[in-house]
Enzyme design. Structure first.
Site, PDB file in Angstrom:
ATOM      1  N   SER A  62      -8.247   5.489  -0.565  1.00 30.92           N
ATOM      2  CA  SER A  62      -7.013   6.126  -1.331  1.00 30.92           C
ATOM      3  C   SER A  62      -5.885   5.114  -2.339  1.00 30.92           C
ATOM      4  O   SER A  62      -6.535   3.737  -1.284  1.00 30.92           O
ATOM      5  CB  SER A  62      -6.176   6.689  -0.338  1.00 30.92           C
ATOM      6  OG  SER A  62      -4.886   7.208  -0.571  1.00 30.92           O
ATOM      7  N   ILE A  80      -7.285   3.371   3.343  1.00 28.37           N
ATOM      8  CA  ILE A  80      -6.728   2.775   2.034  1.00 28.37           C
ATOM      9  C   ILE A  80      -6.047   1.994   1.499  1.00 28.37           C
ATOM     10  O   ILE A  80      -6.228   0.176   2.343  1.00 28.37           O
ATOM     11  CB  ILE A  80      -5.248   4.277   2.004  1.00 28.37           C
ATOM     12  CG1 ILE A  80      -4.170   4.287   0.910  1.00 28.37           C
ATOM     13  CG2 ILE A  80      -4.958   3.119   3.481  1.00 28.37           C
ATOM     14  CD1 ILE A  80      -3.323   4.923   2.032  1.00 28.37           C
ATOM     15  N   CYS A  81      -5.713   1.674   0.365  1.00 23.77           N
ATOM     16  CA  CYS A  81      -5.195   0.143  -0.575  1.00 23.77           C
ATOM     17  C   CYS A  81      -6.075  -0.683  -0.823  1.00 23.77           C
ATOM     18  O   CYS A  81      -7.324  -0.662  -1.277  1.00 23.77           O
ATOM     19  CB  CYS A  81      -4.015   0.296   0.140  1.00 23.77           C
ATOM     20  SG  CYS A  81      -2.809  -1.014  -0.190  1.00 23.77           S
ATOM     21  N   ALA A  82      -6.415  -2.010  -0.051  1.00 26.46           N
ATOM     22  CA  ALA A  82      -6.988  -3.239  -0.392  1.00 26.46           C
ATOM     23  C   ALA A  82      -8.309  -3.079   0.302  1.00 26.46           C
ATOM     24  O   ALA A  82      -9.544  -3.037   0.008  1.00 26.46           O
ATOM     25  CB  ALA A  82      -6.380  -3.999  -0.186  1.00 26.46           C
ATOM     26  N   TYR A  91      -6.818   0.190  -4.501  1.00 18.01           N
ATOM     27  CA  TYR A  91      -5.501   0.334  -5.225  1.00 18.01           C
ATOM     28  C   TYR A  91      -6.260  -0.162  -6.069  1.00 18.01           C
ATOM     29  O   TYR A  91      -6.963  -1.120  -6.623  1.00 18.01           O
ATOM     30  CB  TYR A  91      -4.921  -0.978  -4.344  1.00 18.01           C
ATOM     31  CG  TYR A  91      -3.382  -1.194  -4.530  1.00 18.01           C
ATOM     32  CD1 TYR A  91      -2.055  -0.867  -3.563  1.00 18.01           C
ATOM     33  CD2 TYR A  91      -3.227  -2.872  -5.215  1.00 18.01           C
ATOM     34  CE1 TYR A  91      -1.027  -1.367  -4.645  1.00 18.01           C
ATOM     35  CE2 TYR A  91      -1.659  -2.961  -6.089  1.00 18.01           C
ATOM     36  CZ  TYR A  91      -0.031  -2.399  -5.072  1.00 18.01           C
ATOM     37  OH  TYR A  91       0.075  -2.917  -6.095  1.00 18.01           O
TER      38      TYR A  91
END
Length: 236
Positions: free
Chosen positions: A203, A154-156, A175
């Site tokens: 995500s 998720i994210c980075a 992200y």
């Protein structure tokens, strides 16, 4: 006369014994039933542990704590056996916003024979960079892919960890500020993307972590289990 008295005494003793033993027998029966129930409960618990799913959540200095705790919390609510592992030599990891999390174990102490149903990476910076530079973690994810088991980020982390090490599937997201590093990825604007063929879940960030974790839980168990956790957490 003596015989009659002896018979009377014998009858009285027998009756007395029956009266005194009966409650003991009833109590013994109750204890036995409770013991059997306890044995069944323990056996059921052992079965759940044996049949339960096992997930690795690695943490690095600078990991996003909201994502880390969101993943861990949701999965444990769904009775997933979550192993939180520090990639450093310390169990305590300081996250991106200075929150300190005490991990269950060190990544280096996990035996090679231990297999996880899924490896889930929180994001955050510089946490994602630190995970990307952890050779042991990357080797574990590559082995996860080789064995056809699920992994998620998720994210980075989809861009900084998965993309960098050729572990990113065709369908993925991350992200928004890292999306330029994932050119060619399909569904890049989606909040949560599941690539069924590659068995990878990605995500976007802290605001999507509950949806992300619930999808991970659904993949590990089933929709009713994920829905029950979702309802209990009042997630809309």
């Amino acid at each position: 006369m003596i015989f009659c008295e002896l018979r009377t005494v014998s009858s009285n003793i027998h009756q007395s014994l029956r009266i005194s033993i009966a409650p003991t027998l009833r109590n013994t029966t109750k204890i036995h039933k409770r013991f059997q129930s306890l044995v069944r409960t323990i056996a059921s618990s052992k079965a759940n542990i044996i049949m339960g799913k096992k997930v690795l959540v690695p943490l690095a200095p600078g990991s996003e704590e909201l994502e880390a705790v969101g993943i861990i919390n949701v999965l444990r609510r769904g009775n997933i056996d979550v192993h939180v592992a520090s990639i450093t030599d310390s169990l305590t990891v300081e996250c991106a916003r200075k929150t300190k999390i005490v991990c269950d174990t060190l990544l280096k102490d996990i035996k090679p024979s231990v297999h996880f149903d899924m490896i889930v990476l929180p994001g955050g910076m510089p946490g994602a960079t630190n995970m990307s530079q952890c050779h042991l973690l990357i080797d574990m994810i590559k082995e996860q892919k080789k064995q056809g088991r699920w992994y998620a980020a998720i994210c980075a982390s989809p861009a900084v960890v998965l993309k960098k090490h050729d572990l990113l599937p065709k369908h993925a997201t991350c992200y928004p500020s890292f999306q330029d590093e994932m050119k060619g990825a399909l569904d890049i604007k989606e909040r949560v993307v599941i690539d069924e063929e590659s068995k990878v879940v990605t995500s976007q960030g802290p605001g999507t972590v509950l949806q992300f974790a619930l999808e991970v839980l659904r993949l590990l168990t089933d929709k009713p289990t994920a829905d029950k956790v979702k309802e209990g957490m009042l997630v809309q």
